[in-house]
Write an enzyme that holds these catalytic residues in place. Sequence first.
Site, short mmCIF file in Angstrom:
data_model
loop_
_atom_site.label_atom_id
_atom_site.label_comp_id
_atom_site.label_asym_id
_atom_site.label_seq_id
_atom_site.Cartn_x
_atom_site.Cartn_y
_atom_site.Cartn_z
N TRP A 1 -1.91 -8.49 -42.97
CA TRP A 1 -2.95 -8.20 -41.81
C TRP A 1 -3.40 -9.27 -41.18
O TRP A 1 -4.45 -9.92 -42.25
CB TRP A 1 -3.91 -7.06 -42.04
CG TRP A 1 -4.78 -6.73 -40.79
CD1 TRP A 1 -4.43 -6.06 -39.93
CD2 TRP A 1 -5.98 -7.06 -40.78
NE1 TRP A 1 -5.30 -6.13 -38.97
CE2 TRP A 1 -6.45 -6.41 -39.32
CE3 TRP A 1 -6.97 -7.68 -41.53
CZ2 TRP A 1 -7.69 -6.67 -38.95
CZ3 TRP A 1 -8.27 -7.89 -41.06
CH2 TRP A 1 -8.73 -7.47 -39.82
N GLU B 1 1.17 -5.22 -41.20
CA GLU B 1 -0.02 -4.13 -40.82
C GLU B 1 -0.41 -4.22 -39.17
O GLU B 1 -1.05 -5.47 -39.09
CB GLU B 1 -0.99 -4.09 -41.52
CG GLU B 1 -2.01 -2.79 -41.25
CD GLU B 1 -3.22 -2.87 -42.43
OE1 GLU B 1 -3.37 -3.72 -43.15
OE2 GLU B 1 -3.94 -2.03 -42.18
N LYS C 1 -2.73 -2.93 -35.91
CA LYS C 1 -4.07 -2.34 -35.37
C LYS C 1 -4.30 -2.54 -34.05
O LYS C 1 -3.70 -3.20 -33.20
CB LYS C 1 -5.20 -3.30 -36.22
CG LYS C 1 -6.34 -2.73 -36.17
CD LYS C 1 -7.38 -3.66 -37.07
CE LYS C 1 -8.72 -2.85 -36.75
NZ LYS C 1 -9.83 -3.63 -37.70
N ASP D 1 -1.49 2.03 -40.98
CA ASP D 1 -2.84 2.49 -41.49
C ASP D 1 -3.41 3.77 -40.68
O ASP D 1 -3.49 3.54 -39.40
CB ASP D 1 -3.99 1.15 -41.22
CG ASP D 1 -5.36 1.46 -41.79
OD1 ASP D 1 -5.95 2.56 -41.31
OD2 ASP D 1 -5.89 0.34 -42.50
N HIS E 1 -5.78 3.06 -37.52
CA HIS E 1 -5.08 1.89 -36.69
C HIS E 1 -4.63 2.11 -35.32
O HIS E 1 -3.80 1.34 -34.69
CB HIS E 1 -4.56 0.90 -37.43
CG HIS E 1 -5.15 -0.05 -38.22
ND1 HIS E 1 -4.90 -1.10 -38.89
CD2 HIS E 1 -6.52 0.26 -38.68
CE1 HIS E 1 -5.74 -1.77 -39.37
NE2 HIS E 1 -6.84 -0.76 -39.61
N HIS F 1 -1.66 2.76 -45.46
CA HIS F 1 -3.09 2.43 -45.47
C HIS F 1 -3.88 4.08 -45.19
O HIS F 1 -4.15 4.30 -44.19
CB HIS F 1 -3.56 1.31 -44.73
CG HIS F 1 -3.77 0.21 -45.36
ND1 HIS F 1 -4.46 -1.13 -45.07
CD2 HIS F 1 -3.05 -0.28 -46.74
CE1 HIS F 1 -3.85 -2.20 -45.90
NE2 HIS F 1 -3.27 -1.54 -46.77
N ASP G 1 -14.83 3.66 -35.84
CA ASP G 1 -14.47 3.05 -37.50
C ASP G 1 -13.30 3.58 -37.95
O ASP G 1 -12.92 4.79 -37.78
CB ASP G 1 -15.69 3.47 -38.40
CG ASP G 1 -15.38 2.87 -39.75
OD1 ASP G 1 -15.26 1.67 -39.76
OD2 ASP G 1 -15.48 3.61 -40.45
N ASP H 1 -7.16 2.32 -47.96
CA ASP H 1 -7.93 1.39 -47.21
C ASP H 1 -9.23 2.04 -46.55
O ASP H 1 -8.93 2.47 -45.53
CB ASP H 1 -6.96 0.61 -46.25
CG ASP H 1 -7.73 -0.62 -45.64
OD1 ASP H 1 -8.98 -0.95 -46.03
OD2 ASP H 1 -7.28 -1.06 -44.62
C1 RNT Z 1 -8.18 -4.10 -41.13
C2 RNT Z 1 -7.10 -3.56 -42.05
C3 RNT Z 1 -6.91 -4.18 -43.24
C4 RNT Z 1 -8.18 -4.39 -44.15
C5 RNT Z 1 -8.06 -4.95 -45.55
C6 RNT Z 1 -9.51 -5.32 -46.08
O1 RNT Z 1 -8.28 -3.21 -40.12
O2 RNT Z 1 -6.75 -2.42 -42.10
O3 RNT Z 1 -5.92 -3.73 -44.07
O4 RNT Z 1 -8.97 -3.27 -43.99
O5 RNT Z 1 -7.21 -5.76 -45.52
ZN ZN Z 2 -5.45 -1.41 -43.49
#
Ligand code: RNT
Ligand code: ZN
Length: 421
Positions: free
Chosen positions: A187, A228, A230, A261, A264, A288, A296, A328
């Site tokens: 990421w 990953e 976002k 995630d 995200h 995640h 958040d 996560d």
């Molecule tokens: C960040 C990502 C990532 C982190 C971790 C610490 O937005 O979700 O995965 O949270 O790698």
């Molecule tokens: Zn993550």
Amino acid sequence: MKEELLKKAFVDAIEQYASLGVDAVKAIEQLDKLSISIHCWQADDVSGFENPDGELTGGIQTTGNYPGKARTIEELKEDLEKVINLIPGNHRISLHATYGDFGGEFVDRDLIEPKHFQSWIDWAKEKGVKLDFNSTFFSHDKANSGYTLADFDPEIRKFWKEHLRRCRLIAAEIGRQQGDACIHNIWIPDGEKDKTVSRYEHRKLLQESLDEVLSEKISTEYLKDTIECKLFGIGSESYVVGSHEFYMGYAVKNNMVLTLDAGHFHPTEGIADKLSSMLLFVPEITLHVSRPERWDSDHVVILNDDLMAISQEIVRSGHMDRIHMGLDYFDASINRIGAYVVGIRSAQKAMLQALLEPTDKLRDYEKQDKRFERLAYLEELKAMPWTALYNYYCLQQGVPVGDAYIKEIQEYEEQITSKRN
Ligand code: RNT
Ligand code: ZN
């Protein structure tokens, strides 16, 4: 609760599920095989051991200053051991590259080696857990422009490519030693606060950087790289290079594992409905599991509708073996051990409920266009006695049953974490 009562509730529950055509014992066996990848960074607010007093940057943030965070590898291991002892099942620990055993030296990201993680590998073996890995592209001077692998500056890109290359070697070595592929999550925080003009250019640079490093082939017996995406981060509200479309395209094109995630995406966009699509186009998926709360993305996981939907889709897909569940989140405002245990237990509870679904029966109704019956059963299932099964599973595994973990965490706080300052 008394053991006989737990046992009685268990036997009753088995019968109730049997009346729906569900084999509850089998569901518990399947749950027991679910290895959750526990993120090491809840224990210390994503500080790590490279520069523990440094600032957390890269669009992620921990808020709160609850006392007792782990300050050393020893403390972190101690905390993780406590967590493992409070949850049933066998799990994995996910490390970030900044959590190496650097022996008090500053070892920059382009210099880290497998030897810096040997003590973790040994510890994991001793504790009977497997490890996963994450390269760390944030909290570093060379990410100050807001870009790493997608920076315009070739020197910056070179530094981060070297980091990525080394992280793959470290993860592969972990995988080799533990006899099970190490999942290496990639990421990057790259992006900008405001209207960005060179979107295509940065994405092309990211593609080139990834292509260059990932072209070094390493057996998936040892290493599985996963990417990953976002939507936005703090300070990268307007543009994030590694968006969903970017990594979905990249993973499909290169037959790679994709990380989803839960925090995200757009606020009303869940990841549950993405699973059945992505399973058709990528070999495996890493999750995640997290909880977005307004802007958040990383609140402690709780048993909510989103988590239930994710679990149901994992089970209903019939491809549980291709989906890796990782956690996560990071909350620095409450007891950190408690944050772990609540999140992990909630993830297990959601999975157990999903495993207890009479899916075939529901599918039959679906095929017969009996949608009222389908809806009614989905509602009835919510009130079935799955907690009796989870409690009994905990009892069998020798871990606290029901709310008994709360007291244990309070004791650990009194004896251990409250003494850290
Ligand atoms: C960040 C990502 C990532 C982190 C971790 C610490 O937005 O979700 O995965 O949270 O790698
Ligand atoms: Zn993550």
